[in-house]
Write a protein that holds these residues in place. Structure first.
Motif, PDB file in Angstrom:
ATOM      1  N   THR A   1       8.225  33.301 -20.327  1.00  7.88           N
ATOM      2  CA  THR A   1       6.939  32.698 -20.996  1.00  7.88           C
ATOM      3  C   THR A   1       5.581  33.208 -20.596  1.00  7.88           C
ATOM      4  N   ILE A   2       4.880  33.931 -21.137  1.00  7.52           N
ATOM      5  CA  ILE A   2       3.432  34.433 -20.594  1.00  7.52           C
ATOM      6  C   ILE A   2       2.786  33.037 -20.295  1.00  7.52           C
ATOM      7  N   GLY A   3       2.171  32.986 -18.881  1.00  2.81           N
ATOM      8  CA  GLY A   3       1.391  31.799 -18.482  1.00  2.81           C
ATOM      9  C   GLY A   3       2.247  30.862 -17.719  1.00  2.81           C
ATOM     10  N   GLY A   4       3.861  31.097 -17.776  1.00  2.00           N
ATOM     11  CA  GLY A   4       4.775  30.258 -17.143  1.00  2.00           C
ATOM     12  C   GLY A   4       5.145  30.816 -15.757  1.00  2.00           C
ATOM     13  N   ALA A   5       6.112  29.979 -15.027  1.00  2.00           N
ATOM     14  CA  ALA A   5       6.276  30.370 -14.001  1.00  2.00           C
ATOM     15  C   ALA A   5       7.825  30.989 -13.806  1.00  2.00           C
ATOM     16  N   ALA A   6       7.997  31.797 -12.818  1.00  2.00           N
ATOM     17  CA  ALA A   6       9.190  32.251 -12.665  1.00  2.00           C
ATOM     18  C   ALA A   6       9.282  32.442 -10.984  1.00  2.00           C
ATOM     19  N   LEU A   7      10.875  32.504 -10.556  1.00  2.00           N
ATOM     20  CA  LEU A   7      11.221  32.327  -9.224  1.00  2.00           C
ATOM     21  C   LEU A   7      11.834  33.644  -8.623  1.00  2.00           C
ATOM     22  N   VAL A   8      11.290  33.885  -7.483  1.00  2.00           N
ATOM     23  CA  VAL A   8      11.959  35.322  -6.827  1.00  2.00           C
ATOM     24  C   VAL A   8      13.332  34.786  -6.062  1.00  2.00           C
ATOM     25  N   LEU A   9      14.264  35.491  -6.544  1.00  2.00           N
ATOM     26  CA  LEU A   9      15.595  35.282  -6.005  1.00  2.00           C
ATOM     27  C   LEU A   9      15.941  35.953  -5.009  1.00  2.00           C
ATOM     28  N   ASN A  10      15.402  36.993  -4.517  1.00  2.00           N
ATOM     29  CA  ASN A  10      15.651  37.974  -3.546  1.00  2.00           C
ATOM     30  C   ASN A  10      14.432  38.497  -2.932  1.00  2.00           C
ATOM     31  N   ASN A  11      14.213  39.022  -1.845  1.00  2.00           N
ATOM     32  CA  ASN A  11      13.062  39.525  -1.434  1.00  2.00           C
ATOM     33  C   ASN A  11      12.616  40.741  -2.437  1.00  2.00           C
TER      34      ASN A  11
ATOM     35  N   ILE B   1       2.305  46.544  -2.974  1.00  2.32           N
ATOM     36  CA  ILE B   1       1.283  45.478  -2.536  1.00  2.32           C
ATOM     37  C   ILE B   1       1.782  44.499  -1.666  1.00  2.32           C
ATOM     38  N   THR B   2       2.866  44.025  -1.746  1.00  3.28           N
ATOM     39  CA  THR B   2       3.525  43.061  -0.810  1.00  3.28           C
ATOM     40  C   THR B   2       4.785  42.822  -1.036  1.00  3.28           C
ATOM     41  N   VAL B   3       5.629  42.531  -0.388  1.00  4.39           N
ATOM     42  CA  VAL B   3       7.098  41.901  -0.380  1.00  4.39           C
ATOM     43  C   VAL B   3       7.116  40.429  -0.653  1.00  4.39           C
ATOM     44  N   LEU B   4       7.526  39.958  -1.802  1.00  4.00           N
ATOM     45  CA  LEU B   4       7.615  38.488  -2.065  1.00  4.00           C
ATOM     46  C   LEU B   4       8.974  38.116  -1.484  1.00  4.00           C
ATOM     47  N   SER B   5       8.856  37.020  -0.815  1.00  7.91           N
ATOM     48  CA  SER B   5      10.211  36.391  -0.232  1.00  7.91           C
ATOM     49  C   SER B   5      10.871  35.563  -1.150  1.00  7.91           C
ATOM     50  N   GLU B   6      12.275  35.467  -0.648  1.00  8.87           N
ATOM     51  CA  GLU B   6      12.925  34.601  -1.653  1.00  8.87           C
ATOM     52  C   GLU B   6      12.345  33.149  -1.887  1.00  8.87           C
ATOM     53  N   GLY B   7      12.458  32.871  -3.001  1.00  6.30           N
ATOM     54  CA  GLY B   7      12.082  31.407  -3.244  1.00  6.30           C
ATOM     55  C   GLY B   7      10.448  31.284  -3.662  1.00  6.30           C
ATOM     56  N   THR B   8       9.872  32.462  -3.696  1.00  7.50           N
ATOM     57  CA  THR B   8       8.446  32.548  -4.098  1.00  7.50           C
ATOM     58  C   THR B   8       8.280  32.196  -5.674  1.00  7.50           C
ATOM     59  N   LEU B   9       7.347  31.188  -6.010  1.00  9.07           N
ATOM     60  CA  LEU B   9       6.993  30.946  -7.383  1.00  9.07           C
ATOM     61  C   LEU B   9       5.775  31.882  -7.898  1.00  9.07           C
ATOM     62  N   VAL B  10       6.027  32.583  -8.738  1.00  6.81           N
ATOM     63  CA  VAL B  10       4.980  33.363  -9.462  1.00  6.81           C
ATOM     64  C   VAL B  10       4.463  32.933 -10.768  1.00  6.81           C
ATOM     65  N   THR B  11       3.473  33.413 -11.277  1.00  9.75           N
ATOM     66  CA  THR B  11       3.127  32.862 -12.536  1.00  9.75           C
ATOM     67  C   THR B  11       3.185  34.373 -13.533  1.00  9.75           C
ATOM     68  N   VAL B  12       3.855  34.317 -14.581  1.00 11.06           N
ATOM     69  CA  VAL B  12       4.002  35.516 -15.646  1.00 11.06           C
ATOM     70  C   VAL B  12       2.635  35.779 -16.203  1.00 11.06           C
ATOM     71  N   LEU B  13       2.192  37.004 -16.063  1.00  9.90           N
ATOM     72  CA  LEU B  13       1.098  37.310 -16.740  1.00  9.90           C
ATOM     73  C   LEU B  13       1.185  38.414 -18.045  1.00  9.90           C
TER      74      LEU B  13
END
Length: 449
Positions: A278-288, A302-314
């Motif tokens: 969902t645009i504007g919703g959250a997603a969970l990174v499952l692996n690096n 840009i960077t490496v997101l570690s497992e378990g990081t919460l991101v916002t879907v744009l």
């Protein structure tokens, strides 16, 4: 200048004296024609088929003229025996491509060359009785046409010395060549991409008499730029692409030369059904997972997101290189992340809880057995997880860098579309499960000892 009544009477008397009958102006195509077809343009080779025609020679050829005959580069010999009164006859022949005419075996017209639709006429004196007519015709590439007819222009039987006066007659012109009506235009539009079948001439104008400006031996993808225009019994469309642009006929009902071109689908733009983000919703990174500057595996990291990081879907999804990509925000950083594949997702939607997919068909396993040794394939920004169970949801026990040696403890297990191996880090007591990777993204490399 007006003619006096006395002069008209004198002219009538002269006509009666010399026996000049006024001509019958109706032209004819004749009857009793038969035809022999050849699959060569020069009337050589075996006879393909012979037919008796119901009427005279008045044809437009689109495709094969008879069963077993080529659509292009064929020839035919038409013959008939006709009854003629004594007199002078004018013959008219219209053809596309070549034609020649024989009367009683004598060649009276020779135009046996490739050409656009052309009309020829010639005059012959015939005695009363039967005469054999032979018309030889060939069709090269594309469509063809043949029309053959004649008209009696003089019937003279002299019973007295010819008069000194000259009689002038005005002749009614022959009927013009009438093509069949045009078929319904195809559901095409200017600006549309189309496929043109091979072997069709591209002409300078929307007519069979247009000069040939291009020819494609095989099917080709072209752009429609004008049309349709009805001419010579065809709907014509202007096309452009490789070589000279020009006009092509769309064909006839049941035999079309043009067809809408399906869109080009590139293999690297075919992706699986995207995750229900969902645009504007959250997603969970499952692996690096790498956050990239563009939706591509070649995009700048840009960077490496570690497992378990919460991101916002744009934004997203964007299908590139067979992977669905999502634009996300992680803290103050924005970029693109790949969602992974069915059975090996690297991202999870928070609106639909992630669960491990059912075991699926795995590819070929590495030729390993208990006691074999492998090394880890990784790069500095993407260490490989050693897990507590053979699943991407298994708890990470450690992250292994490039070159770490592992001993195989048991045969592989197929899960989530990948082969998983139970391993022990060499010279340690640390053991767990690691995937061998997917085609194009290997994780393990056998060590030959």
């Amino acid at each position: 200048m007006k003619i006096r009544r006395g002069m008209l009477l004198l002219l009538t008397v002269l006509l009666l004296i010399v026996g000049i009958a006024l001509p019958s102006w109706a032209q004819t195509f004749g009857t009793g024609w038969s035809v022999t077809y050849f699959n060569t343009p020069d009337l050589t080779g075996p006879v393909i088929v012979q037919q008796v025609l119901a009427a005279g020679l008045n044809f437009t050829f689109v495709g094969s003229p008879a069963p077993g005959v080529n659509a292009n580069n064929w020839s035919a010999r038409y013959t008939s025996i006709q009854q003629f009164a004594q007199g002078t006859y004018q013959f008219q022949v219209a053809s596309d491509d070549g034609v020649r005419v024989f009367i009683d075996g004598a060649l009276v017209l020779d135009r046996f060359v490739g050409r656009t639709l052309t009309i020829d006429t010639f005059v012959v004196n015939l005695t009363a009785g039967t005469h054999t007519l032979t018309v030889e015709y060939f069709n090269g590439l594309d469509n063809g046409a043949l029309q053959f007819q004649w008209i009696q222009v003089f019937n003279v039987s002299v019973t007295a010395p010819p008069p000194t006066a000259t009689v002038f007659a005005t002749f009614t012109p022959f009927a013009t060549f009438t093509p069949p009506p045009c078929p319904t235009p195809l559901a095409l539009s200017v600006g549309q991409l189309v496929l043109l079948r091979g072997g069709v001439n591209v002409r300078s104008a929307p007519t069979l008499s247009g000069a040939v400006v291009n020819y494609y031996q095989n099917e080709v993808r072209l752009l429609l730029t004008d049309g349709p225009i009805c001419a010579d019994g065809f709907q014509w469309w202007r096309v452009q692409g490789v070589g000279e642009p020009g006009w092509v006929a769309q064909g006839i009902t049941g035999l079309t030369f043009l067809a809408p071109a399906a869109p080009i689908i590139k293999p690297d733009q075919i992706c699986s059904e995207p995750l229900p983000m969902t645009i504007g919703g959250a997603a969970l990174v499952l692996n690096n997972l790498r956050l990239r500057g563009s939706p591509s595996q070649a995009g700048r990291t840009i960077t490496v997101l570690s497992e378990g990081t919460l991101v916002t879907v744009l934004a997203g999804p964007d299908c590139q290189s067979r992977i669905n990509w999502w634009r996300v925000r992680a803290g103050s950083l924005e970029g693109w992340v790949a969602e992974g594949y069915p059975g090996s997702y690297w991202l999870s939607s928070q609106q639909v809880p992630f669960t491990s997919v059912q075991p699926s068909q795995c590819g070929r396993a590495l030729e390993l057995a208990p006691g074999s040794r492998v090394s880890v394939i990784a790069d500095a920004n993407n260490p490989r997880p050693l897990r507590a169970a053979p699943t991407i949801l298994g708890e990470p026990l450690a992250f292994l860098i490039e070159g770490i040696a592992l001993d195989i403890l048991a045969p592989s297990v197929c899960a989530e579309g990948m082969h998983w191996w139970q391993v022990r880090v060499v010279s340690t007591d640390l053991s767990g499960w690691i995937s061998q990777g997917r085609p194009g993204d290997p994780i393990l490399r056998p060590i030959i000892r």
